[in-house]
Design a protein around this motif. Sequence first.
Motif, short mmCIF file in Angstrom:
data_model
loop_
_atom_site.label_atom_id
_atom_site.label_comp_id
_atom_site.label_asym_id
_atom_site.label_seq_id
_atom_site.Cartn_x
_atom_site.Cartn_y
_atom_site.Cartn_z
N LYS A 117 48.90 19.69 64.74
CA LYS A 117 49.71 20.20 65.85
C LYS A 117 49.26 21.60 66.25
O LYS A 117 49.11 21.93 67.42
CB LYS A 117 51.19 20.24 65.43
N TYR A 118 49.03 22.42 65.22
CA TYR A 118 48.59 23.80 65.46
C TYR A 118 47.24 23.79 66.16
O TYR A 118 47.00 24.54 67.10
CB TYR A 118 48.53 24.52 64.11
N GLN A 119 46.35 22.90 65.70
CA GLN A 119 45.02 22.81 66.30
C GLN A 119 45.12 22.42 67.77
O GLN A 119 44.43 22.95 68.62
CB GLN A 119 44.17 21.80 65.52
N MET A 120 46.02 21.44 68.03
CA MET A 120 46.21 20.96 69.39
C MET A 120 46.66 22.10 70.30
O MET A 120 46.20 22.21 71.44
CB MET A 120 47.26 19.84 69.37
N SER A 121 47.54 22.96 69.77
CA SER A 121 48.08 24.03 70.61
C SER A 121 47.01 25.06 70.96
O SER A 121 47.17 25.84 71.89
CB SER A 121 49.26 24.71 69.90
N LEU A 122 45.92 25.08 70.18
CA LEU A 122 44.89 26.08 70.43
C LEU A 122 43.72 25.53 71.24
O LEU A 122 42.86 26.28 71.69
CB LEU A 122 44.35 26.64 69.11
N THR A 123 43.64 24.20 71.37
CA THR A 123 42.50 23.66 72.11
C THR A 123 42.90 23.44 73.57
O THR A 123 44.04 23.12 73.89
CB THR A 123 42.02 22.32 71.53
N THR A 124 41.94 23.58 74.42
CA THR A 124 42.19 23.42 75.85
C THR A 124 41.79 22.03 76.34
O THR A 124 42.27 21.56 77.36
CB THR A 124 41.39 24.47 76.64
N SER A 125 40.92 21.36 75.57
CA SER A 125 40.37 20.09 76.06
C SER A 125 41.37 18.95 75.96
O SER A 125 41.12 17.87 76.49
CB SER A 125 39.10 19.74 75.29
N LYS A 127 42.13 17.30 73.27
CA LYS A 127 41.93 16.47 72.08
C LYS A 127 41.50 17.35 70.91
O LYS A 127 41.01 18.45 71.11
CB LYS A 127 40.91 15.36 72.33
N LEU A 128 41.70 16.81 69.73
CA LEU A 128 41.43 17.61 68.55
C LEU A 128 39.94 17.90 68.41
O LEU A 128 39.11 17.04 68.68
CB LEU A 128 41.91 16.87 67.30
N GLN A 129 39.64 19.12 67.99
CA GLN A 129 38.24 19.46 67.77
C GLN A 129 37.74 18.85 66.46
O GLN A 129 36.67 18.28 66.39
CB GLN A 129 38.07 20.98 67.75
N PHE A 130 38.56 18.96 65.43
CA PHE A 130 38.15 18.47 64.12
C PHE A 130 39.35 17.79 63.48
O PHE A 130 40.25 18.44 62.98
CB PHE A 130 37.66 19.64 63.26
N ASP A 131 39.35 16.45 63.54
CA ASP A 131 40.50 15.69 63.06
C ASP A 131 40.26 15.31 61.60
O ASP A 131 39.82 14.22 61.29
CB ASP A 131 40.65 14.44 63.94
N ASP A 286 36.81 8.69 66.88
CA ASP A 286 37.79 8.29 65.88
C ASP A 286 37.19 7.34 64.83
O ASP A 286 37.90 6.89 63.94
CB ASP A 286 39.01 7.65 66.54
N MET A 287 35.90 6.99 64.96
CA MET A 287 35.29 6.13 63.96
C MET A 287 34.30 6.88 63.08
O MET A 287 33.68 6.31 62.20
CB MET A 287 34.56 4.96 64.63
N ARG A 288 34.15 8.16 63.31
CA ARG A 288 33.13 8.90 62.58
C ARG A 288 33.51 9.11 61.12
O ARG A 288 34.68 9.15 60.78
CB ARG A 288 32.91 10.26 63.22
#
Lengths: 343, 324
Positions: A117-125, A127-131, A286-288
């Motif tokens: 959630k925190y990561q999401m709030s910081l990204t502009t794109s 989607k998550l940068q590193f899930d 999501d498959m990586r």
Amino acid sequence: MLLAIIIITAIIIIALLISKLIVTKKEQAFENARRCPENKYYVENADEIIRREKTLKTIRYIVCYTFLVLLAIFMLVPFYWMIVTALKTEAEIELVKPTLFPKVITWSNFRYILDAKYQMSLTTSGKLQFDLFRLMYNTLVVGVFSTIGTLVTTVMAAFAFSRIKFPGREIIFTIFLATMMIPGEMMIIPNYIVVVKYLHGENTYWAMIVPFLISVYYIYLLRQNFRQIPDELYYAAKVDGTSNLKYLFKIMIPIAMPTLITISILKLMGSWNAYVWPMMITSRDDMRLISNGLRQSFTDSEGRSHQGRQMAAAAAVLAPLLIVFVCLRKYIMRGVSRSGIKG
Amino acid sequence: MVEGKKSINFLKAMLYLLPALVLMAIFTFYPLIDTFIISFKEQYDNVTGAYSSIGFENYQRIFSAGNQFVLCLCNTMVIVFASVPVSILLSLLIAVALNSIKPLQRFFQTVFFLPYVTNTIAIGMVFSIVFESHQGLANTIITSLGGSNVNWLGGNIQGVTLGNNLFNPDNALFTPQWFTSMIVLMVYIIWNSLPFKILILLSALQSIDKQYYQAAQIDGTSKFRIFSRITVPLLSPQIFYLLITSFIGAFKEYTSVVAIFGEGAQSVGHRHNMATVVWYIYDKIGSSDATEMGLAAAGAVVLFAIIMFFTAINGYVGKKRVHY
């Protein structure tokens, strides 16, 4: 700063060792003198020799420990720098003169990696940068299933090679062993064509599992282990009317358990490190697997910026490996060292 | 041993070997042959399976001037011949030093094994930050010792290139930037490969019969002579094994390059100057031009031939030098 502490501790340890050494040598000298007091010449001479030996030995110890300590520092520095960078604030990382220890310890980098959630709030794109947890889940699915599959194929093949006498056994085993020398790159092109074009395995778990269900090296390792089990045990089981399969499960597998544990750990670690094949057959984020996710999350857009986040992500990827290592050190080190001693 | 009729035993064995044989056939033996075939198919299109003719065109193309492959081969050779001897020598020294101490031996052993249980990509990223050109640890140490900042990985600074070099059509090899980047790569590869070697050599050292050393001690043999006349010959099977495996491993170097320099394998502009042979193969497989698959196959066959050649040489030398 920390380097200085390490060096000072090392020096103290060395000094302690030397003093202990000197004391024991002195006791030995006294012991010698006590044993033959009438032979004064011998005692003096012995003292002289011991002193010379002692200095030589001390020098040798100092050189030895300094060498080891320096190299140990070399081995540990990347880990240290990773953790320290992950704990620094962005501003501190950007300092022209970097600090060896963070002035202000911040957990925001780790929070960014561990808290979606925190990561999401910081990204502009959007989607998550590193899930991290998705990647870990994928890796665990692939790792666990390929480990189970590998264990099955390995046990069966090793049993056939070590316990059943059949024509062509040595030839087949030699061919198996010979494939170990062939670089995997020789196989990857047709494998890629077959899996992606004919079997439509792109972005599937099975495509990352099935090609790696067989390992000649593990078959070799287990076969060595099975062969050490005396034949008498087998005959005794036969007299009692045990079937081959029951013998395998009730006697051979329990005896070879340490090797099987080693194989499982090495295989799981292998999928944690798998990079090339998963990269080729996955195109969706999501498959990586975890190594690919790590590499691809921190390159293009942001480049070398956000070092703290990169290092926190690297630490999160390394942490499970290190935990496994700490808990199962014995099995890992034994399994690895066994490979060097040819039977 | 399972006794009994040969034919029945054969069937039984095949039953047990079935999964292994099927998987090996699909994912090892068939691809092995197919790679050779693809490498000779000219203009092979992996989507349609069509090709124009059979011949050596792919090989000619990868060895033609200006092709990336020559550069990749050079890089790989440099990696092999620089990293393998250094890491074996270093691990031998560490193993002997570890074997000669008593206190803290297990502690050091664990520390030296730690890099083995890491993720290549993660630690590669750490190395690229340690060697960062502005705030990296390496440059901090160098500047604090009175040196000046080194542009290890190309970073933001424009690559410094020295005039023309005959070897490289695109002026990417043997430049100062290439050297500094190669040093970083070397340090990482050695760091990464030491644990395995140390562990193997140490466990071999510990199994050497102490009587040899006691006999040498009685004769008053010097430490160096003991090392060169007893330790090294008795370790020769392990050293030889490490030599073969690390030669093969160094020829296949790929992940560590990608880990430090990214998937473009470059430290200057867009020149892929740190690329290795395996990088070339994967780059061509992933290429948008479907006909480049043949180049990848040809590259793989060349790599295979080189590895076989070196393994054969090692085997030949090993027969003469190794004492079992």
